[in-house]
Structures are given as structure tokens and as C-alpha cells.
Design an enzyme around this catalytic site. Structure first.
Site, short mmCIF file in Angstrom:
data_model
loop_
_atom_site.label_atom_id
_atom_site.label_comp_id
_atom_site.label_asym_id
_atom_site.label_seq_id
_atom_site.Cartn_x
_atom_site.Cartn_y
_atom_site.Cartn_z
N SER A 250 51.61 77.79 52.93
CA SER A 250 50.34 77.35 52.39
C SER A 250 49.64 78.52 51.67
CB SER A 250 49.47 76.75 53.51
OG SER A 250 48.38 76.06 52.98
N ASP B 108 53.92 66.84 49.28
CA ASP B 108 53.07 67.74 50.06
C ASP B 108 51.61 67.40 49.76
OD1 ASP B 108 51.46 69.96 50.89
OD2 ASP B 108 53.21 71.24 50.88
N HIS C 134 53.06 68.83 54.82
CA HIS C 134 52.70 70.18 54.44
C HIS C 134 53.38 71.16 55.37
CE1 HIS C 134 50.48 73.38 52.66
NE2 HIS C 134 49.75 73.65 53.74
#
Length: 473
Positions: free
Chosen positions: A195, A408, A437
Site C-alpha cells: 500500500s 484492488d 488490497h
């Protein structure tokens, strides 16, 4: 022209200034962990003045499970921004082969937790709104959010730690990472980031290409990092990912009664959001419902919990826990550090009218979530960034492996593809036909997981980009 020249000169000094020695680390047991060791690294607050004020960065280490197989250090970041990292080495689901091969090292980034943590003296309501402003139904709602955002920014920029704010940036955190590398006594470090941690890793390996070994970036942000456009892109990600949950709930309609088709489950989303906006239940309003749903669709394993909470809300039953309290708790641990990086890295629009237009545009483009992600944040009232962003380029060795899910919700594929393009020949990308994710370990796609593990453990860098088909159970 003189101003541009001065900025360029200052930045050259930041990047190329010879670092003072960070010194060897002194390890001791981490509180509350039987396996982690903790230490600290002293770093300059301002790398333009390396001999000036210092801060301490808290570091943790999980030693290689098999010292005889140890090949080096794997530095990691669990994302955020604003998320503490000290416990990340034990929380991350690395396969045993990776745990055998590396000392896994993480840290609280500057401005977070035990690393000169920021304070804004926010109330509980302000902490919730700092990262998650109320859902805007019209321009007047955006204007109300603007007043709240302005107050949050004022408290942060006048707090006891306000003098730290100009230096809470991704570039400075990357420079801290190189001080950690130096203190560990290694010439190169491998890296895993997910991320926001992908952007941090991209910046690190751009600033210090000769000091990165094997780099894995999982669920990548665009090459500009987490800015206003990356935040708005989460609305696209929501729309692409939600059908996975809708199919799950529809297949279990006899259990959850949310709709027998994906279209019916989607209609239930709007129905619940609208109803809770008018009359909150169990501490849940429309904003909390949307935010909780957004968080839960990030992982297939959370679908059962999400469907359960939807069913309880739909039938006016009390929530166990409650989900609203869970969501508030999750948000409340990080918003100050989150704002520090989010606002310190990028120049955000300053006009309320710009956000009002963005909200109305994204309400049409992405009706499930667009108005929410386009709303104004405290960054609109933050001081301008102290330095330009690091430009991600292809300069450096081919050592960056990007892994990415096709659907995602938080870092959608289009932004990741732009980062892949920016890296050029330095990178390879493995994309899996799955949703959620974070792709590596958290997902069930053996093709993607095996590719990342083979690179970290054996150095098998793919010859070309690769697509991994969905794996059916």
C-alpha cells in the site's frame, strides 16, 4: 529562476550530503513480544542540516529463523501512512522460507508512535473526521467539512509538535531507512512494502538505487504517491471490487437475506447507506457504513463479517462489538501521522469550490463511493510542502518486483501500472486475477505468491511481466 535554482541546490545537498554515522544498534526485548527485539536510530530532523536537531526512530527486528540460511536484511513497511510498524515483522504473513532467510526489520516512521509521534490535540470526533470526513450530499456539506478541516489543520499546525511537520515526508522517511541500513551494518537491504509502503519503497530505491537489494512492492500507489488524485481513485477501486462481495452475498442469500443477485446486493448497499444517513443505528451512520464496507471488502476473509453486519443492520438488530466502534478504533490509531505525510508530501487544492466540483463529478462517475473520497481534507489548509517530490524513474538496477491484484479497492490497477511504467526496465509486474488490497500472502493465488517468494529467497527475477489467472477452489 533564482528561486528554482536555490531549491535545486538545496535538494542536491539533501540527497548527496555525506551522512554522519548512525552507529551500531543496541537491541533489547520489545515490550509485549517474546520474539521481537527493539532499538532506536538517531537521525537528523532536517537532512539539509544533518548536524542539527536529531530525532529517534524506533526499530524492531525478527531474527532469521534459520541463521545458517540467512542472506540479509528485509526492511519492511506495512502501509498507511501513519501506521506504526514495530510489530509488523510478526504480523506479516511471510512464508517460512522468507522468515528463514532474512532478519525482518521494521520501524515506526517519523511522526508516528515511538518515532517523534505527532500530536494535534484532536477530540475523538476530530480524529475520526481527520481521515474520514462526513459523506457530502451537496455543496453545503462540503463547505461544512471545509470548516472542520480548517480547524483540524489549525490545531495540527499550532500544536506542540508543529515544528516537526515540514520534515514528516516520504522522502525523509526513506532517508531514515538508509540510516537504519547503515546502523545495521549492511551495504544493501531488501525491502517489502504494501500500500503506502510501495511509494516509500519506490522513493527509497530511487534515492538509493545502489543500496537496495531485492525490492517487492505489493499493491502500488501511483508514482506521485498518496495525493488528492490517489485518494479519489479509491472510488474507482471500490466500484471494481464491490462486485466480488455482491456475488458472495447473493450466493448466500438464504443466510444473509441481502439479495439473491449481485444487482440486488448492490441496491441493498444504497438502501442501507441512505437509511443510516437519515437515522443512525448501533452507532452507525451513512459515513461509517460506507467506510466500514470499504475496509471490509479489502480482504475476501472479511466478506463473512461484512455480510453479517449488513444483515444485522438491515434487520435492526444490535451489532456485536460494534462495527462502528471497531471502525472508529482502527481510524483513531493513526490519523495524525496520516495527515502529516498525506499533507506534507503533496500540494492539495486550496479552493473549497474545487472540492465541491470534484464531489459532484465523482458522485456521477463512481456513485457508490466517489463523493466520499473527493471530499475536502485538512490538507487543503496545510503549509506547502518543504521540497518537491522525488521523481520515480528507471535509473538503477533491475531489482523491483511489483505484485498487484486485478481488483484492488485501495490502490487500483491503473495507478500501479503508471508506477510500473515509471520504473521502466528496473521493474517487473505480476498481476493476479483476484480482488482485495494486498496481494502477497493475503491472497490465495499461488502463481503470484510463488513468484514473490522465489524472488526474495532465491533471487529469481521474472524475465518479463506476468499475469496469473484466477485460481478456482
Amino acid at each position: 529562476m533564482l528561486k528554482i535554482a536555490l531549491v535545486a541546490t538545496a535538494l542536491a545537498g539533501v540527497v548527496s550530503a555525506a551522512p554522519a554515522s548512525a552507529g551500531p544498534l543496541r537491541w533489547s526485548a520489545c515490550p509485549g513480544s517474546p520474539v521481537l527485539q527493539c532499538s532506536k536510530v538517531t537521525v537528523p530532523l532536517d537532512y539539509r542540516h544533518p548536524d542539527g536537531r536529531k530525532i529517534d526512530v524506533a526499530v524492531s527486528r525478527l531474527s532469521a529463523a534459520k541463521p545458517e540460511k540467512r542472506r540479509g536484511v528485509l526492511l519492511m513497511n506495512p502501509g498507511g501512512p501513519g501506521v506504526a510498524g514495530l510489530r509488523a515483522p510478526t504480523a506479516q504473513p511471510f512464508p517460512q522460507a522468507v522468515r528463514d532467510s532474512y532478519d525482518i526489520v521494521s520501524f515506526d516512521p517519523r511522526g508516528v508512535g515511538a518515532s517523534a509521534g505527532l500530536t494535534c490535540n484532536l477530540t475523538d470526533a476530530q480524529r475520526t473526521a481527520a481521515a474520514n470526513p462526513p459523506y457530502p450530499h451537496n455543496p453545503a456539506d462540503v463547505a461544512k467539512s471545509a470548516e472542520l478541516a480548517k480547524q483540524i489543520a489549525k490545531q495540527c499546525t499550532t500544536s506542540d509538535t508543529a515544528d516537526l511537520l515540514p520534515f514528516i515526508t516520504t522522502a525523509n522517511t526513506a532517508r531514515d531507512m538508509d540510516r537504519i541500513r547503515e546502523a545495521l551494518g549492511v551495504s544493501k537491504v531488501s525491502y517489502y512494502g504494501e500500500s503506502y509502503g510501495t511509494y516509500l519503497g519506490a522513493v527509497y530505491t530511487t534515492l538509493f538505487p545502489e543500496r537496495s537489494d531485492r525490492v517487492v512492492l505489493d499493491s502500488s500507489l501511483p508514482p506521485e504517491g498518496y495525493d488528492v488524485e490517489a485518494l479519489r481513485a479509491q472510488a474507482l477501486g471500490f466500484e471494481l471490487r464491490f462486485p466480488d462481495f455482491a456475488r458472495y452475498a447473493a450466493a448466500k442469500d438464504q443466510q444473509y437475506h441481502l439479495g439473491a443477485t449481485p444487482a440486488a446486493v448492490t441496491a441493498k448497499y444504497y438502501e442501507l447507506a441512505d437509511r443510516l444517513e437519515r437515522k443512525p443505528e448501533s452507532g452507525f451512520d451513512g459515513t461509517a457504513f460506507r467506510g466500514f464496507t470499504s475496509g471490509e471488502i479489502r480482504n475476501d476473509a472479511s466478506f463473512k463479517e461484512l455480510a453479517t453486519y449488513w444483515h444485522l443492520l438491515d434487520t435492526h438488530q444490535p451489532l456485536p462489538g460494534t462495527a462502528a466502534a471497531k471502525e472508529d478504533s482502527d481510524r483513531g490509531t493513526f490519523p495524525v501521522g496520516y495527515l502529516g505525510v498525506l499533507c506534507g508530501d503533496s500540494q492539495w487544492p486550496t479552493s473549497v469550490r474545487t472540492y465541491q466540483r470534484n464531489v459532484e463529478t465523482d458522485r456521477v462517475r463512481y456513485p457508490m463511493y466517489g463523493a466520499y473520497t473527493a471530499n475536502i481534507r485538512a490538507c487543503a489548509y496545510w503549509p506547502a510542502p518543504a521540497e518537491p517530490k522525488v521523481r520515480i524513474t528507471s535509473g538503477g538496477p533491475a531489482d523491483v518486483l511489483m505484485v498487484q491484484n486485478l481488483r484492488d479497492p485501495a490502490t487500483p490497477l491503473p495507478g500501479a501500472l503508471r508506477t510500473r511504467w515509471a520504473f521502466g526496465g528496473r521493474a517487473r509486474m505480476v498481476t493476479a486475477d483476484q480482488g482485495g488490497h494486498v496481494a502477497y500472502g493475503a491472497g490465495a493465488n499461488a502463481c503470484l505468491n510463488d513468484a514473490a517468494t522465489a524472488y526474495l529467497v532465491d533471487g529469481k527475477f521474472p524475465a518479463r511481466d506476468r499475469f496469473c489467472p484466477a485460481e478456482r477452489s
